[in-house]
Enzyme design. Structure first.
Site, PDB file in Angstrom:
ATOM      1  N   ASP A  34       0.808  -1.090  -0.217  1.00  0.00           N
ATOM      2  CA  ASP A  34      -0.120  -0.143   0.090  1.00  0.00           C
ATOM      3  C   ASP A  34       0.982   1.300   0.034  1.00  0.00           C
ATOM      4  O   ASP A  34       1.928   1.133   0.433  1.00  0.00           O
ATOM      5  CB  ASP A  34      -0.868  -0.116   0.995  1.00  0.00           C
ATOM      6  CG  ASP A  34      -2.208   0.894   1.000  1.00  0.00           C
ATOM      7  OD1 ASP A  34      -3.127   0.071   1.016  1.00  0.00           O
ATOM      8  OD2 ASP A  34      -2.191   1.944   0.978  1.00  0.00           O
ATOM      9  N   ASP A  62       4.173   1.729  -4.588  1.00  0.00           N
ATOM     10  CA  ASP A  62       3.132   2.493  -5.552  1.00  0.00           C
ATOM     11  C   ASP A  62       3.039   1.624  -6.736  1.00  0.00           C
ATOM     12  O   ASP A  62       3.883   1.156  -7.418  1.00  0.00           O
ATOM     13  CB  ASP A  62       4.354   3.769  -6.208  1.00  0.00           C
ATOM     14  CG  ASP A  62       3.653   4.492  -7.334  1.00  0.00           C
ATOM     15  OD1 ASP A  62       2.544   4.147  -7.609  1.00  0.00           O
ATOM     16  OD2 ASP A  62       4.186   5.554  -7.760  1.00  0.00           O
ATOM     17  N   VAL A  63       1.882   1.067  -6.645  1.00  0.00           N
ATOM     18  CA  VAL A  63       1.575   0.121  -7.696  1.00  0.00           C
ATOM     19  C   VAL A  63       1.386   0.265  -9.070  1.00  0.00           C
ATOM     20  O   VAL A  63       1.950  -0.567  -9.759  1.00  0.00           O
ATOM     21  CB  VAL A  63       0.106  -0.655  -7.415  1.00  0.00           C
ATOM     22  CG1 VAL A  63       0.002  -1.384  -5.746  1.00  0.00           C
ATOM     23  CG2 VAL A  63      -1.001   0.360  -7.674  1.00  0.00           C
ATOM     24  N   TYR A 156     -12.472   6.127 -14.766  1.00  0.00           N
ATOM     25  CA  TYR A 156     -12.226   4.784 -13.590  1.00  0.00           C
ATOM     26  C   TYR A 156     -13.081   3.752 -14.265  1.00  0.00           C
ATOM     27  O   TYR A 156     -12.555   2.687 -14.389  1.00  0.00           O
ATOM     28  CB  TYR A 156     -13.204   5.239 -12.393  1.00  0.00           C
ATOM     29  CG  TYR A 156     -13.244   4.318 -11.388  1.00  0.00           C
ATOM     30  CD1 TYR A 156     -12.503   4.035 -10.526  1.00  0.00           C
ATOM     31  CD2 TYR A 156     -14.229   3.362 -11.399  1.00  0.00           C
ATOM     32  CE1 TYR A 156     -12.531   3.100  -9.327  1.00  0.00           C
ATOM     33  CE2 TYR A 156     -14.587   2.334 -10.304  1.00  0.00           C
ATOM     34  CZ  TYR A 156     -13.613   2.303  -9.505  1.00  0.00           C
ATOM     35  OH  TYR A 156     -13.914   1.106  -8.534  1.00  0.00           O
ATOM     36  N   LYS A 160     -11.279   0.066 -15.280  1.00  0.00           N
ATOM     37  CA  LYS A 160     -11.800  -1.185 -15.022  1.00  0.00           C
ATOM     38  C   LYS A 160     -12.432  -2.268 -15.849  1.00  0.00           C
ATOM     39  O   LYS A 160     -12.544  -3.116 -15.684  1.00  0.00           O
ATOM     40  CB  LYS A 160     -13.047  -0.642 -13.961  1.00  0.00           C
ATOM     41  CG  LYS A 160     -12.679  -0.310 -12.430  1.00  0.00           C
ATOM     42  CD  LYS A 160     -11.731  -0.890 -11.731  1.00  0.00           C
ATOM     43  CE  LYS A 160     -11.131  -0.442 -10.519  1.00  0.00           C
ATOM     44  NZ  LYS A 160     -10.517  -1.388  -9.653  1.00  0.00           N
ATOM     45  N   THR A 191     -16.763   2.306   1.478  1.00  0.00           N
ATOM     46  CA  THR A 191     -15.349   2.269   1.666  1.00  0.00           C
ATOM     47  C   THR A 191     -14.875   3.654   1.638  1.00  0.00           C
ATOM     48  O   THR A 191     -15.793   4.573   1.456  1.00  0.00           O
ATOM     49  CB  THR A 191     -14.649   1.628   0.455  1.00  0.00           C
ATOM     50  OG1 THR A 191     -14.742   2.221  -0.620  1.00  0.00           O
ATOM     51  CG2 THR A 191     -15.107   0.164   0.301  1.00  0.00           C
TER      52      THR A 191
END
Length: 291
Positions: A34, A62-63, A156, A160, A191
């Site tokens: 994370d 940092d993905v 987004y 996705k 969330t």
């Protein structure tokens, strides 16, 4: 059976955090990857209090950075010996605004975090799992925004959609090595990412979302835990929608164009343009009939 190791991106909060807890309960060792160190420290403290101990650890990641992601995978293998599961749960809301006004840099940032990161994870986890020769399981996070317009923000949702198709492509490619790749497609879940509480969701329950239950992270985590477990060992290339029936309900036109007599309490059959009139069997009270 040896203890298996899972790496969960975005595992410090939200659905990722719930997934970490579920996998620990199932006996996995878990590495949280994370970017938010403060939130991760809190998560580790809470998990330690729940008895996780040395079975869970954190690596700042940092993905969207290939070196960062590769280092996180190496950390998992170094610490626990294997990498058996990867959960690509990291996400951001990303760019928003009309398509005519969104900055290209913001669009690219959104895709870097949501789609590029999944590719990087698949690339390096696939290499490790293939070399181990014992198979593995990968779960990517899609969204119901990928399945219809008007559900989520445009960048987004498009990112996705890429995640969900990349899941199918990877499942096909990795199948000979017994590496299964699936995705979960959450609906409206309480969330930190969307900033909604269960109270905020009440107007949606039983209407836009047919199931009158507020979606919480554990609903999604349970599906992830199933997909990486033995009971799902013959499932790959699937996208499991976890949305309380939102997508099943469709566009929710209801009776706005006067095209659904059932919603006005009528029971019968419409015979279309056959030349035979429709049959009305009875008229129910609205409360008695279908919504």
């Amino acid at each position: 059976m040896a203890v298996q190791t899972a790496l969960v991106t975005g595992g410090a909060s939200g659905m990722g955090r719930a997934t970490v807890a579920r996998l620990l309960d199932r006996g996995f060792d878990v590495v949280i990857a994370d970017l938010n160190e403060e939130v991760a420290d809190t998560a580790l403290t809470e998990l330690a209090q729940d008895g996780a101990g040395e079975r869970v650890s954190f690596v700042r990641t940092d993905v969207s950075s290939e070196p960062d992601f590769e280092a996180a995978i190496a950390r998992a293998v170094e610490r626990h010996g294997t990498l058996d599961v990867l959960v690509n749960a990291a996400g951001v809301g990303g760019a928003f605004g009309p398509l005519t006004d969104i900055e290209v840099e913001d669009w690219d940032y959104t895709f870097d975090v949501l789609l590029r990161s999944v590719f990087i994870g698949l690339k390096h986890a696939g290499r490790v799992m293939r070399a181990q020769g014992t198979g593995g399981a990968i779960v990517n996070f899609g969204s119901i925004g990928a399945q219809a317009a008007g559900v989520g923000l445009q960048p987004y949702s498009v990112a996705k959609a890429g995640v969900e198709h990349l899941t199918r492509m990877a499942a096909y490619e990795y199948a000979p090595d017994n590496i299964r790749v699936n995705a979960v497609s959450p609906g409206i879940i309480t969330t930190p990412l969307i900033g909604l509480t269960e109270a905020d969701l009440q107007p949606l329950l039983g209407t836009v979302q047919p199931l009158p239950v507020a979606g919480v992270p554990d609903h999604v985590a349970g599906v992830v835990a199933f997909l990486v477990g033995e009971d799902a060992r013959f499932i790959t290339g699937e996208v499991v929608t976890v949305d309380g029936g939102i997508m099943a309900a469709g566009p929710q036109l209801r009776d706005l164009v006067n095209n659904n007599p059932a919603l006005r309490g009528y029971v019968g059959v419409n015979r279309g343009s056959t030349g035979v009139k429709a049959t009305i069997h009875k008229k129910l009270d609205v409360a008695e009939g279908s919504r």
